[in-house]
Design an enzyme around this catalytic site. Structure first.
Site, PDB file in Angstrom:
ATOM      1  N   ASP A 112      35.411  40.925  37.902  1.00 17.21           N
ATOM      2  CA  ASP A 112      35.902  42.154  38.547  1.00 17.21           C
ATOM      3  C   ASP A 112      35.736  43.405  37.688  1.00 17.21           C
ATOM      4  OD1 ASP A 112      36.529  41.201  41.056  1.00 17.21           O
ATOM      5  OD2 ASP A 112      38.494  40.470  40.430  1.00 17.21           O
ATOM      6  N   ASP A 173      34.044  38.011  46.698  1.00 17.98           N
ATOM      7  CA  ASP A 173      34.419  39.361  46.251  1.00 17.98           C
ATOM      8  C   ASP A 173      33.374  39.971  45.311  1.00 17.98           C
ATOM      9  OD1 ASP A 173      36.367  37.343  46.650  1.00 17.98           O
ATOM     10  OD2 ASP A 173      37.969  38.673  46.025  1.00 17.98           O
TER      11      ASP A 173
END
Ligand code: GLY
Length: 398
Positions: A112, A173
């Site tokens: 991330d 994601d």
């Protein structure tokens, strides 16, 4: 924006009114929280602050390295771009500098880093040319590229997690995080980053997307041979389900990959998932946590809803650029779906007064979590991003 040809006069009037509401609210919210990096609001309605927490500790990265910590800065950059007000540039800079400690602590960082440094450092560099921001973003891109597993051609998601071996895990994601790699190649002229991004996107296309157009959240590969082992339910209702925020990451992420590469199969994949999403969304535009969840409890996720709406607008715009008649018909369908979702949020799931610092309500972290119907900074980010796109004041962040 080419896809704005599908907006009616009353759509435009609503967009302008809602955008003014956003500007009015964000003016006092940004001043009140200028030194923070928020995630969710507290009982008194104020944003919490992750910037005063350690980058890494017993909390498994819930503190300063928390993966959503780029979105407050991103929100500020969108507002700076749309209004030209200096206050937003200054506030964005405060949170960007506070993330520096996370680099040296290292353990809190995982795939991330794209969500953390695209909306902060890359945005800063693109909008102001800040040389420090470029350095930070390139460092983050190196960290992301270093997570690539050549045997399975995927980017490893998390580091050690409790009760599981995540060495071979990849998650949907990450289709957003790879924007950082596209940016790094475009910036440096070095194709390595883009090669990794495309290898990952190809693996996701072939191993995550089901024949009906839905997407798995987590896929586990054998980290030594690269063989696909199985999928996991992740933040959705159950194995085989369709976590709506994951569908949003897929729609928007493949549209982004098309923007950076022009590869038609990415656009086709974005459409395949978008058709699944639009075909399953309720007429109300209120989006459940998982399209396969039971009717009761009626759990909602306005965060996935906002991300999906912004992704559908992006996809519509890609199709308008790509261009045949069939593409235009699909673009109109996606724009209508995005408007329906954004109306549902703005008219029924938003706080416009001073009782809460957040705008978007009823966000859910994961189906099987206690964080149900809370506020989330990235819901505000994607809602504002989507509304600014419609108002033709958006800044392309990814
Ligand atoms: N990237 C994790 C989430 O969407 O909650």
């Amino acid at each position: 924006m080419k896809a704005d040809r599908f907006l009616t006069g009353s759509d435009r009037e609503w967009i302008s009114r809602t955008t003014e509401q956003i500007f009015a609210k964000m003016e006092w919210v940004s001043e009140k929280n200028r030194d923070k990096i928020p995630y969710t609001t507290l009982e008194d309605g104020s944003w919490d602050d992750r910037s005063d927490q350690t980058p890494w500790g017993e909390d498994w990265g819930m503190g300063r390295s928390w993966w959503t910590n780029g979105f407050w800065g991103g929100l500020m950059w969108q507002l700076y771009h749309a209004t030209g007000q200096e206050r937003y540039r200054e506030i964005a800079g405060i949170s960007e500098e506070k993330l520096d400690d996370c680099f040296l602590q290292y353990y809190g960082l995982h795939h991330d880093v794209g969500f953390m440094w695209m909306p902060t450092s890359v945005a800063d560099y693109r909008l102001t040319g800040n040389a420090d921001s470029k350095r930070r973003a390139l460092l983050a891109a190196q960290l992301l590229a270093g997570r690539f597993n050549p045997a399975g051609r995927f980017i490893r998601a998390w580091n050690e997690i409790p009760d599981a071996d995540a060495t071979g895990w990849a998650i949907i994601d990450c289709m957003f995080n790879i924007s950082l790699l596209y940016w790094a190649s475009e910036e440096t002229g070095d194709p390595r980053y883009r090669e990794i991004a495309q290898a990952h996107a190809d693996t996701v296309m072939n191993s995550f997307i089901r024949p009906d157009g839905s997407s798995c959240h987590i896929v586990e590969f054998d980290p030594f041979t690269g063989r696909r082992v199985c999928s996991h339910a992740g933040q959705g209702y159950s194995h085989g389900g369709a976590w709506t925020r994951g569908q949003a990451w897929a729609i928007y992420g493949f549209a982004i990959s098309w923007r950076h590469t022009g590869k038609q199969s990415y656009l086709d994949t974005a459409q395949k998932v978008a058709d699944f999403f639009v075909g399953h969304m309720p007429e109300s535009g209120i989006i459940p946590v998982d399209f396969c969840q039971p009717e009761v409890p009626a759990l909602e996720d306005s965060c996935g809803a906002a991300a999906a709406a912004s992704g559908l607008i992006e996809l519509a715009e890609c199709l308008m650029k790509n261009g045949d008649e069939q593409d235009q018909a699909s673009a109109e369908k996606y724009m209508q779906a995005a408007l329906c979702i954004l109306h549902a949020i703005a008219d029924t799931r938003a706080c416009w007064d001073r009782s809460c610092d957040a705008i978007v309500l009823n966000c859910t972290a994961a189906y099987h979590s206690d964080d149900r119907h809370i506020t989330m900074v990235y819901a505000d980010y994607f809602f504002v991003e989507a509304m600014l796109k419609l108002a033709d004041k958006g800044f392309f962040m990814w």
